[in-house]
Design a protein around this motif. Structure first.
Motif, PDB file in Angstrom:
ATOM      1  N   LYS A 308       0.828  -1.206   0.000  1.00  0.00           N
ATOM      2  CA  LYS A 308       0.000   0.000   0.000  1.00  0.00           C
ATOM      3  C   LYS A 308       0.863   1.258   0.000  1.00  0.00           C
ATOM      4  N   ALA A 309       1.990   1.204   0.722  1.00  0.00           N
ATOM      5  CA  ALA A 309       2.896   2.355   0.750  1.00  0.00           C
ATOM      6  C   ALA A 309       3.482   2.615  -0.630  1.00  0.00           C
ATOM      7  N   GLY A 310       3.873   1.545  -1.320  1.00  0.00           N
ATOM      8  CA  GLY A 310       4.417   1.708  -2.660  1.00  0.00           C
ATOM      9  C   GLY A 310       3.405   2.299  -3.626  1.00  0.00           C
ATOM     10  N   TYR A 323       7.101  12.380   3.792  1.00  0.00           N
ATOM     11  CA  TYR A 323       6.576  13.135   4.930  1.00  0.00           C
ATOM     12  C   TYR A 323       5.655  12.277   5.798  1.00  0.00           C
ATOM     13  N   SER A 324       4.927  11.348   5.187  1.00  0.00           N
ATOM     14  CA  SER A 324       4.109  10.420   5.977  1.00  0.00           C
ATOM     15  C   SER A 324       5.010   9.565   6.868  1.00  0.00           C
ATOM     16  N   ALA A 325       6.119   9.098   6.283  1.00  0.00           N
ATOM     17  CA  ALA A 325       7.081   8.302   7.052  1.00  0.00           C
ATOM     18  C   ALA A 325       7.679   9.113   8.194  1.00  0.00           C
ATOM     19  N   SER A 326       7.995  10.383   7.916  1.00  0.00           N
ATOM     20  CA  SER A 326       8.573  11.250   8.945  1.00  0.00           C
ATOM     21  C   SER A 326       7.620  11.420  10.121  1.00  0.00           C
ATOM     22  N   VAL A 327       6.331  11.585   9.825  1.00  0.00           N
ATOM     23  CA  VAL A 327       5.332  11.741  10.892  1.00  0.00           C
ATOM     24  C   VAL A 327       5.258  10.481  11.748  1.00  0.00           C
ATOM     25  N   LEU A 328       5.274   9.315  11.095  1.00  0.00           N
ATOM     26  CA  LEU A 328       5.212   8.055  11.839  1.00  0.00           C
ATOM     27  C   LEU A 328       6.456   7.848  12.703  1.00  0.00           C
ATOM     28  N   LEU A 329       7.623   8.149  12.139  1.00  0.00           N
ATOM     29  CA  LEU A 329       8.857   8.008  12.903  1.00  0.00           C
ATOM     30  C   LEU A 329       8.887   8.970  14.088  1.00  0.00           C
ATOM     31  N   LEU A 358       9.632   3.475   9.198  1.00  0.00           N
ATOM     32  CA  LEU A 358      10.932   3.164   8.606  1.00  0.00           C
ATOM     33  C   LEU A 358      10.770   2.492   7.250  1.00  0.00           C
ATOM     34  N   ALA A 359       9.820   1.577   7.137  1.00  0.00           N
ATOM     35  CA  ALA A 359       9.575   0.913   5.851  1.00  0.00           C
ATOM     36  C   ALA A 359       9.124   1.914   4.798  1.00  0.00           C
TER      37      ALA A 359
END
Length: 455
Positions: A308-310, A323-329, A358-359
């Motif tokens: 889904k991320a891809g 930016y979605s990854a940054s928010v989660l991290l 991270l993924a």
């Protein structure tokens, strides 16, 4: 433009790649829990037995960039066939080991073959999928890594509770089933044979090896050797007609800055696999088997969301996923910083945010970096990225370990009410600042317009 048969072949290759990645990641991590048994059986010191893991990771790191370079000149199916057979040979050596030397030899040969998998796992999505669907392909391949990370500790614990630890060497034999499928479905163009710069490759391999050894052993002498070999490597690539890595590759600001951001992000994310187990053991006093189960939910959710991320990256661009990854991290690090020491159940929830973030970050950066590379340098370019993953992990583990050893009397985060977890809280607070800084750097350099790779 791909034809329908080519698309079908690419999808089949991707599924086989996920299976192969899963087995490889499991094999890389499964031996961690049996090191005490190996140490006892062969009467080893802690430093001696640690080479079962260290030697594997060292050869693995060097091999990724070497296979990546070879992929620019040779067909992937030939490299994969060679690597997976070598992986299996190492397994046979280790299974029949009756002394520590054979165990170590088995792990070294395993690593020399297994390194072909991470090297090609980022090349296959780039070569066989168009840019508009590349993110999805990278996301699917990421699920193999996540599933392997989740199942490795659990299957290892189960297997050694029933059988001798040598049976862990047998897991890679399953990758031999993938060889006929790779050879059938990897339809490749004839590649122009380029003279391999083995001297340059050897100098780079020595540089990587000395760097990892210097980090692991905290040795100034090894660090000086690393600097010397790196300088010789630079001289080599600037003075030979066909260098191992073309200097022009690093003139691309997009590629170079992308590597820096990915390196620091991966190093920060290594806290989930190294620091969190230490926290659960030191503060929550969990047994190793239970620690593995706390880490499983994050890996499972990551495997489920990888595809889904891809797709999200393909539809809305790499920046959106970044930016979605940054928010989660950031969410994970803030939670760990504020509540280090809470129940293992809540830590499992924090790890879900962190592992998924991270993924997402790895998918985003792999996709973006691949789009900054010229076609003829995709192999070595992506191999460099894979190699940096291991260096980032080794450096992060050393820094985290040294910080834990020094301890901390007071937590910087006033919300944290667990004094015994102060040092962990402070490390996660520092990682919050790292992620914020890298997000600002990404925004300043690439801005909102960078929706499809690095422009």
């Amino acid at each position: 433009m791909q034809t329908e048969p080519q698309q079908q072949s690419a999808e089949k290759v991707l599924r086989v790649l996920v299976f192969t990645l899963m087995i490889t990641v499991m094999s890389a991590t499964m031996f961690n829990i049996v090191l005490p048994q190996i140490r006892t059986e062969f009467h080893l010191s802690f430093s001696q037995v640690s080479w079962v893991t260290s030697a594997f990771l060292l050869i693995y790191a060097v091999g990724t960039v070497l296979y990546g370079k070879l992929a620019d000149s040779y067909k992937l199916k030939h490299l994969l066939t060679f690597g997976l057979i070598l992986f299996a040979i190492g397994s046979v050596i280790g299974f029949f080991a009756d002394n520590y030397g054979m165990v170590l030899l088995g792990r070294i040969v395993q690593a020399a073959g297994a390194a072909v998998v991470p090297a090609t796992s980022s090349i296959i999505p780039v070569r066989y999928f168009p840019s508009e669907s590349r993110g999805r392909a990278l996301g699917i391949s990421m699920t193999g890594m996540a599933i392997g990370s989740a199942l490795g500790p659990v299957l290892s614990s189960l297997l050694v509770s029933l059988l001798d630890w040598r049976w862990l060497f047998c897991m890679p034999l399953f990758t031999l089933f993938a060889v006929p499928f790779f050879r059938k479905y990897l339809e490749e163009e004839e590649r122009e044979a380029v003279r391999m710069d083995w001297i340059g490759g050897g100098l780079l391999a020595v540089t990587i090896a000395l760097l990892l050894l210097a980090i692991t052993n905290q040795s100034l002498l090894l660090a000086l050797g690393c600097i010397l070999s790196f300088l010789l490597f630079l001289v080599r690539i600037w003075t030979t007609a066909e260098p191992f890595v073309r200097p022009g590759l690093f003139r691309s600001k997009s590629y170079s800055l992308g590597l820096v951001i990915a390196f620091l992000m991966i190093g920060s994310g290594y806290s989930f696999t190294f620091l969190s187990p230490q926290l659960l053991a030191d503060v929550n006093h969990l047994a190793p088997g239970l620690i593995g189960f706390v880490m499983v939910p994050g890996a499972i959710v990551t495997a489920f969301l990888g595809k889904k991320a891809g797709i999200l990256a393909d539809k809305k661009g790499n920046s959106y996923l970044f930016y979605s990854a940054s928010v989660l991290l950031l969410s994970s690090f803030v939670l760990f910083s504020s509540f280090a020491g809470v129940s293992p159940f809540l830590i499992a929830v924090f790890l879900i945010f962190g592992n998924v973030g991270l993924a997402f970050m790895m998918i985003s950066m792999s996709n973006a970096i691949s789009q900054s590379l010229p076609k003829e340098q995709i192999g070595v370019g992506m191999g460099m990225l894979a190699m940096l993953n291991f260096i980032a992990g080794a450096l992060a583990a050393t820094l985290f370990g040294k910080t834990i050893d020094e301890g901390a009397a007071v937590s910087w985060n006033l919300l944290n009410s667990y004094p015994e977890a102060s040092v962990y809280s402070n490390i996660y607070s520092a990682l919050v600042l790292v992620i914020l800084s890298l997000s600002c750097l990404y925004y300043r350099q690439f801005g909102r317009s960078s929706v499809r790779g690095f422009n």
